[in-house]
Design a protein around this motif. Structure first.
Motif, PDB file in Angstrom:
ATOM      1  N   ASP A 500      32.957 -37.562 -51.791  1.00  0.00           N
ATOM      2  CA  ASP A 500      32.841 -39.007 -52.014  1.00  0.00           C
ATOM      3  C   ASP A 500      31.757 -39.536 -51.091  1.00  0.00           C
ATOM      4  OD1 ASP A 500      33.180 -41.573 -52.819  1.00  0.00           O
ATOM      5  OD2 ASP A 500      35.108 -41.902 -51.840  1.00  0.00           O
ATOM      6  N   PRO A 503      28.149 -44.890 -50.893  1.00  0.00           N
ATOM      7  CA  PRO A 503      27.406 -45.497 -52.007  1.00  0.00           C
ATOM      8  C   PRO A 503      26.017 -45.936 -51.565  1.00  0.00           C
ATOM      9  CG  PRO A 503      28.997 -47.050 -51.133  1.00  0.00           C
ATOM     10  CD  PRO A 503      29.260 -45.744 -50.433  1.00  0.00           C
ATOM     11  N   ASP A 529      27.222 -49.354 -58.476  1.00  0.00           N
ATOM     12  CA  ASP A 529      28.099 -50.422 -58.966  1.00  0.00           C
ATOM     13  C   ASP A 529      27.956 -50.480 -60.484  1.00  0.00           C
ATOM     14  OD1 ASP A 529      29.480 -52.720 -59.605  1.00  0.00           O
ATOM     15  OD2 ASP A 529      28.561 -53.956 -58.051  1.00  0.00           O
ATOM     16  N   ASP A 535      31.516 -46.206 -57.928  1.00  0.00           N
ATOM     17  CA  ASP A 535      32.685 -46.272 -57.056  1.00  0.00           C
ATOM     18  C   ASP A 535      32.590 -47.371 -56.003  1.00  0.00           C
ATOM     19  OD1 ASP A 535      30.682 -45.151 -55.535  1.00  0.00           O
ATOM     20  OD2 ASP A 535      31.864 -43.475 -54.793  1.00  0.00           O
ATOM     21  N   VAL A 536      31.634 -48.291 -56.152  1.00  0.00           N
ATOM     22  CA  VAL A 536      31.555 -49.413 -55.218  1.00  0.00           C
ATOM     23  C   VAL A 536      32.775 -50.310 -55.406  1.00  0.00           C
ATOM     24  CG1 VAL A 536      30.300 -51.520 -54.613  1.00  0.00           C
ATOM     25  CG2 VAL A 536      29.056 -49.391 -55.017  1.00  0.00           C
ATOM     26  N   LYS A 537      33.446 -50.618 -54.301  1.00  0.00           N
ATOM     27  CA  LYS A 537      34.617 -51.492 -54.346  1.00  0.00           C
ATOM     28  C   LYS A 537      34.274 -52.930 -53.952  1.00  0.00           C
ATOM     29  CE  LYS A 537      37.400 -48.067 -55.249  1.00  0.00           C
ATOM     30  NZ  LYS A 537      38.036 -47.944 -56.579  1.00  0.00           N
ATOM     31  N   LYS A 558      32.961 -55.940 -56.127  1.00  0.00           N
ATOM     32  CA  LYS A 558      31.885 -55.287 -56.866  1.00  0.00           C
ATOM     33  C   LYS A 558      31.460 -56.168 -58.044  1.00  0.00           C
ATOM     34  CE  LYS A 558      35.125 -52.702 -59.789  1.00  0.00           C
ATOM     35  NZ  LYS A 558      35.572 -51.367 -60.207  1.00  0.00           N
ATOM     36  N   ASP A 581      32.761 -48.096 -50.652  1.00  0.00           N
ATOM     37  CA  ASP A 581      33.654 -47.461 -51.621  1.00  0.00           C
ATOM     38  C   ASP A 581      34.978 -47.168 -50.935  1.00  0.00           C
ATOM     39  OD1 ASP A 581      33.313 -45.151 -50.105  1.00  0.00           O
ATOM     40  OD2 ASP A 581      32.049 -44.139 -51.563  1.00  0.00           O
TER      41      ASP A 581
END
Length: 682
Positions: A500, A503, A529, A535-537, A558, A581
């Motif tokens: 992981d 980002p 994103d 996986d950008v939160k 995001k 992320d």
């Protein structure tokens, strides 16, 4: 407590640093009971032993040099994996047959006093070993819990869940529930009545849990929707039967009167194939091991047979092919027994690279080649071995039911110490291989590319007792990967890791002042994103007044591309952003600066006068003087000096004079003789 070292071993030639873990019962949440680690036993046991004042029927786990196990002396124990030294111990108010489970920095276990306990993994010498929290279920529970932290299930920015099935009520009512507890806070999230209790541990795969109950029902529950997807009824009365999950299939042994191995479709519960009965008489239920195309079951009868007035038990281990659906081999271990010596528990088989490890009721511990059924090692002890062994980094851990716990050193081993099983790798990681008996062999460190169905070489080298090297993953797509260490002779070990990477940051950051008080930040979304690794939160927004010390102002979800900040006026601010992320944060954007003027007008300077006048032939010099109170200086950045040669003319900005630390100001100007000058100061 009595502690005994049975054999002192030389640790110089074989590394004993952090171990590749065995963090839960049956190794993983799929309860396969198998791992890819070379573990070749010695002909005689060498290692350490401790003895406690209580029976041990639960299985041990291993994580980061520490072995955790529980016992019927009401205690959970944490011991050093290589010396057996007791690191901490805590006594509950009831016996413990549950296998503990480790998650991050926590250890969880269920006691017959009805409580779920949460402990720290490590306690310092001057620290009281007390639980962080307990949750009272009022049940006698054995089920080893699972911990789920998938944000699609628990929710974003939410604590993980700890999930287990309860045993019967303490007051004897045969009634159980499915419990979902906040794993950090210890608060109840959900409980579901099942109608029957369970001594089995839950299995988990792709957001769904599978478990058996004492009324013979196998259930599949979807954690995302909160609904049971299917149930299946069997004739057996399940007792401590965890199903094994591999690919899209469920494997389990129904003992009791059925004595049959079942293979089901995990999606709908449909029976795909069976083999049985595997015994002539009723047997205990037991968890199985699944390794590649083989299934291993340790079977123990619930009744005894008699010869020459001596009663015997006919324990046997069976190996079954998932390809031919036939028995490959069967090994019998008959021993004289009395009915009082049955615990309704049988040591489930643990597998490492085609070697099966298990205990028997005839007081022995075995290592067997699963390809041939050949016994590779046989160790004799003083009482039955009912737990399933944990194998980790060249050691085997198990216990006699009498209360003796063992750490036995393997003769040869090879393992990937780090990254550990299911570790999250962010951008790069220190990779460590540990071994004994393979010195100077060439190794190849690889990962599997599922898109191209091929192994990709990362690095090569020569095996030492410990190999340490840096593995960069920055160019790899996020996801779950299998990594492998392969030798020229064809032997190999595997491990699963989760990559992981951080980002990518947002781009094109701008800052615009609106209405003299609002800073409008705008940017272009990170590539990760809604695309890329997707996986950008959120985005973190940082602010500074000196371009050195930044503080988090706020974060936005995001998909956001604008934020309005309203800082205090009369200050130059620097802004930068990052993408976040689940596990990490990106690098920062380049900073953007903007000046925000004061929200109120500064007060007028005081005592504005000509302090001095010096006349020369063609020009003169004047000294202007004014004052400003200290409390009124706070928001002043500079003074504007205006000048005109007639009151009828417009005053023109003549100069900007920077603020000083003094309350008295001077300004020297050179003027022409014969003209009148007028000055205005703001």
């Amino acid at each position: 407590m009595k502690k005994t070292i049975i054999v002192i071993i030389n640790l110089v030639y074989c590394s004993t640093l952090f171990c590749l873990s065995w963090p839960t019962i049956r190794f993983d949440y799929q309860r396969t009971g198998a791992k890819y680690e070379i573990a070749i036993p010695s002909s005689t046991p060498a290692g350490w032993e401790i003895e406690i004042q209580g029976e041990i029927v639960g299985s041990p786990i291993v994580k980061d040099d520490i072995v955790y196990f529980a016992s019927r002396d009401n205690s959970i124990w944490a011991v050093d994996a290589y010396t057996g030294e007791v690191l901490w111990q805590y006594s509950t108010s009831g016996k413990i047959d549950c296998t503990p489970v480790v998650y991050n920095n926590y250890v969880y276990v269920l006691s017959f006093d009805g409580k779920l306990y949460c402990f720290k993994r490590h306690y310092s010498l001057d620290e009281d070993c007390i639980p962080l929290w307990t949750y009272d279920t009022q049940t006698k529970s054995i089920s080893s819990p699972i911990i789920v932290d998938d944000e699609e299930i628990v929710g974003e920015e939410k604590n993980p869940w700890i999930i287990f099935v309860s045993g019967p009520k303490i007051d004897g009512i045969p009634y159980g529930k499915l419990y979902i507890i906040d794993a950090i806070a210890g608060s109840l999230i959900k409980q579901i009545d099942l109608g029957s209790f369970s001594y089995s541990s839950i299995s988990y795969s792709e957001g769904k849990i599978y478990f058996t109950t004492n009324d013979g029902i196998l259930r599949c529950y979807d954690l995302t929707t909160g609904e049971f997807l299917w149930t299946k009824k069997f004739s057996s009365c399940f007792n401590q039967t965890s199903v094994a999950i591999k690919d899209d299939k469920i494997y389990f042994y129904a003992g009791d009167i059925e004595r049959t191995l079942y293979v089901l479709d995990k999606n709908n519960g449909e029976i795909l194939w069976t083999i049985g009965p595997l015994s002539n008489i009723a047997t205990d239920n037991n968890s199985i091991a699944v390794f590649e195309d083989k299934i291993l079951i340790n079977i123990y009868p619930t009744s005894l047979w008699e010869k020459n007035n001596i009663k015997y038990s006919s324990q046997s281990v069976v190996c079954i092919s998932t390809i031919t659906k036939q028995i490959l081999w069967k090994k019998d271990f008959s021993a004289p027994r009395t009915p009082q010596q049955s615990y309704n528990i049988t040591s489930a088989v643990s597998v490492c690279n085609n070697i099966a490890f298990f205990g028997t009721y005839d007081n022995k511990f075995y290592a067997v080649d699963i390809l041939t059924g050949e016994i590779l090692a046989e160790y004799s002890f003083s009482s039955p071995i009912l737990c399933s062994a944990a194998i980790s980094n060249g050691w085997i851990y198990f216990a006699e039911v009498s209360g003796k716990f063992y750490g036995i050193k393997l003769d040869k081993f090879l393992a990937i110490k780090s990254p550990d099983y299911n570790d999250v790798v962010i951008n790069k990681t220190t990779t460590t291989l540990v071994s004994c008996g393979y010195e100077n062999k060439k190794f190849y460190f690889e990962y599997y590319d599922f898109n191209n169905n091929s192994w990709i070489e990362i690095t090569t080298g020569s095996i030492k007792n410990q190999n340490v090297f840096l593995w960069s993953t920055e160019d790899m797509i996020d996801g779950k990967y299998t990594i492998r260490v392969r030798l020229d002779n064809g032997e190999y070990v595997l491990n699963d890791v989760i990559i992981d990477n951080s980002p990518l940051p947002p781009t094109n950051l701008t800052a615009l002042l609106v209405d003299k008080t609002k800073v409008v930040l705008q940017w272009t979304k990170s590539i990760d994103d809604s695309s890329g690794n997707n996986d950008v939160k959120k985005y973190n927004i940082y602010r500074s007044t000196d371009m050195i010390n930044y503080g988090l102002v706020n974060f936005v979800p995001k998909g956001t591309t604008m934020y309005i900040d309203t800082p205090l006026g009369n200050t130059t601010y620097y802004y930068k952003l990052s993408s976040v992320d689940k596990h990490s944060e990106s690098v920062y954007t380049s900073p953007m600066l903007i000046f925000v003027p004061p929200s109120e007008k500064p007060s007028v300077p005081e005592i504005f006068v000509v302090e001095n006048f010096v006349r020369y032939i063609s020009s003169s010099t004047i000294y202007l003087r004014w004052e400003q109170k200290i409390e009124e200086q706070i928001n002043i950045v500079w003074y504007n000096l205006y000048r005109a040669v007639s009151l009828q003319d417009n005053f023109v900005l003549y100069d900007k004079i920077s603020k000083t630390n003094s309350t008295v100001y001077y300004y020297i100007d050179v003027i022409q003789n014969g003209l009148t000058y007028y000055y205005c100061l703001t």
